[in-house]
Design a protein around this motif. Structure first.
Motif, mmCIF file in Angstrom:
data_model
loop_
_atom_site.group_PDB
_atom_site.id
_atom_site.type_symbol
_atom_site.label_atom_id
_atom_site.label_comp_id
_atom_site.label_asym_id
_atom_site.label_seq_id
_atom_site.Cartn_x
_atom_site.Cartn_y
_atom_site.Cartn_z
ATOM 1 N N ASN A 9 0.827 -1.218 0.000
ATOM 2 C CA ASN A 9 0.000 0.000 0.000
ATOM 3 C C ASN A 9 0.858 1.262 0.000
ATOM 4 O OD1 ASN A 9 -2.425 -1.360 -0.029
ATOM 5 N ND2 ASN A 9 -2.568 -1.457 2.203
ATOM 6 N N VAL A 20 2.004 1.835 -3.624
ATOM 7 C CA VAL A 20 0.913 2.386 -4.434
ATOM 8 C C VAL A 20 0.691 3.854 -4.066
ATOM 9 C CG1 VAL A 20 -1.535 2.199 -5.000
ATOM 10 C CG2 VAL A 20 -0.183 0.118 -4.630
ATOM 11 N N VAL A 39 -3.136 1.976 -13.787
ATOM 12 C CA VAL A 39 -2.272 1.590 -12.664
ATOM 13 C C VAL A 39 -3.083 1.552 -11.363
ATOM 14 C CG1 VAL A 39 -0.327 2.332 -11.213
ATOM 15 C CG2 VAL A 39 -0.120 2.395 -13.713
ATOM 16 N N GLY A 40 -3.939 2.555 -11.155
ATOM 17 C CA GLY A 40 -4.746 2.599 -9.943
ATOM 18 C C GLY A 40 -5.661 1.392 -9.834
ATOM 19 N N ALA A 48 -3.507 -1.834 -9.379
ATOM 20 C CA ALA A 48 -2.895 -1.861 -8.045
ATOM 21 C C ALA A 48 -3.919 -2.315 -7.013
ATOM 22 C CB ALA A 48 -2.357 -0.481 -7.684
ATOM 23 N N ASN A 49 -5.168 -1.869 -7.150
ATOM 24 C CA ASN A 49 -6.197 -2.287 -6.201
ATOM 25 C C ASN A 49 -6.579 -3.752 -6.387
ATOM 26 O OD1 ASN A 49 -6.627 -0.053 -4.498
ATOM 27 N ND2 ASN A 49 -7.669 1.025 -6.153
ATOM 28 N N THR A 55 -3.617 -5.370 -4.432
ATOM 29 C CA THR A 55 -3.499 -5.169 -2.980
ATOM 30 C C THR A 55 -4.827 -5.366 -2.247
ATOM 31 O OG1 THR A 55 -4.035 -2.808 -3.097
ATOM 32 C CG2 THR A 55 -1.702 -3.408 -3.337
ATOM 33 N N PHE A 70 -7.726 4.902 -8.065
ATOM 34 C CA PHE A 70 -6.828 4.653 -6.930
ATOM 35 C C PHE A 70 -7.589 4.562 -5.613
ATOM 36 C CE2 PHE A 70 -3.218 5.907 -9.590
ATOM 37 C CZ PHE A 70 -2.187 5.149 -9.057
#
Ligand SMILES: [Zn+2]
Length: 253
Positions: free
Chosen positions: A95, A98, A130-131, A134-135, A138, A187
């Motif tokens: 996290n 990110v 990317v947002g 990434a979620n 993670t 994000f």
């Protein structure tokens, strides 16, 4: 560890300065090496140390004494501080990584929007992807929350843009704000993104009133909204979840 994160932030901030200087002019981020834009002298490594070199050189090029914009040390220091704050908030986790990526993007967007009144697609469009990804990795924000965030965060500014075109024939918002809103949604998820946009409008309103009151800007001067949206996004990143939870328990519970 925190000191190490700070130094890492300074180094990344130094790179962000290159992005801020070159991306709007479509120049390569990797070549050539940094040189003074006034005299063309190559900048030696010992004159390229974040913040310290600016202080040592008293803000002037060693070769020609041209002023170095204060943007350089400010971006470096801000990156170090925000990375440090993100490490305090998220600890040594994915996290944090990110958060650092989002904060770096927001710093670049702020500086470029202040300079050129442009929010670069080269940051926001990859940022949306990317947002979201990434979620997915993670699970800090669920993919549904993130997907709705893209639609809602972008949709609000798209509606303002289309609405003001329809009503006044002028764009009340730039297309860059639409993509930045979508990126924040990706994000942060839709709830925190909405909160971020609300904070941005609040902050933007206060600053606009102060600027108009002090006559620093005229009524017709455009005030770029990107920096406020970036600030709202950073605030949402750090304490959005807490505020949303508090709001839900206070009013919906
Ligand atoms: Zn020079």
């Amino acid at each position: 560890m925190l000191a190490l994160v700070g130094v890492f932030g300074l180094v990344i901030g130094s790179f962000l300065n290159v992005v801020i200087a070159r991306l709007p002019e479509h120049r390569s981020l990797w070549r050539p090496r940094s040189a003074c834009p006034m005299c063309g002298a190559a900048i030696a490594w010992h004159d390229n140390i974040p913040v310290l070199s600016y202080v040592a050189l008293r803000g002037h090029c060693r070769a020609c004494s041209a002023a170095i914009p204060w943007r350089y040390p400010v971006v470096e220091a801000a990156t170090a501080l925000l990375f440090g704050a993100a490490y305090e908030r998220f600890g040594p986790t994915a996290n944090f990584v990110v958060a650092a990526v989002l904060l770096a993007a927001l710093i670049v967007i702020t500086a470029i929007d202040l300079r050129f009144q442009i929010i670069p697609d080269a940051i926001t469009l990859p940022g949306i992807v990317v947002g979201f990804v990434a979620n997915l990795a993670t699970l800090r924000v669920s993919w549904v929350d993130s997907a709705i965030g893209i639609v809602v965060g972008g949709g609000i500014f798209w509606a303002i843009l289309e609405g003001s075109l329809l009503l006044t024939g002028r764009e009340g918002m730039g297309g860059g704000d639409v993509k930045l809103g979508a990126m924040l949604g990706a994000f942060l998820g839709w709830k925190v993104a909405l909160l971020s946009i609300f904070l941005a409008v609040l902050l933007g309103g206060v600053v606009a009133l102060v600027l108009l009151g002090s006559r620093a800007t005229g009524r017709k001067d455009p005030i770029p909204f990107g920096p406020f949206l970036a600030a709202g996004g950073a605030a949402g990143l750090f304490c959005g979840e807490r505020l949303v939870t508090w709001y839900m328990s206070a009013f919906a519970g």
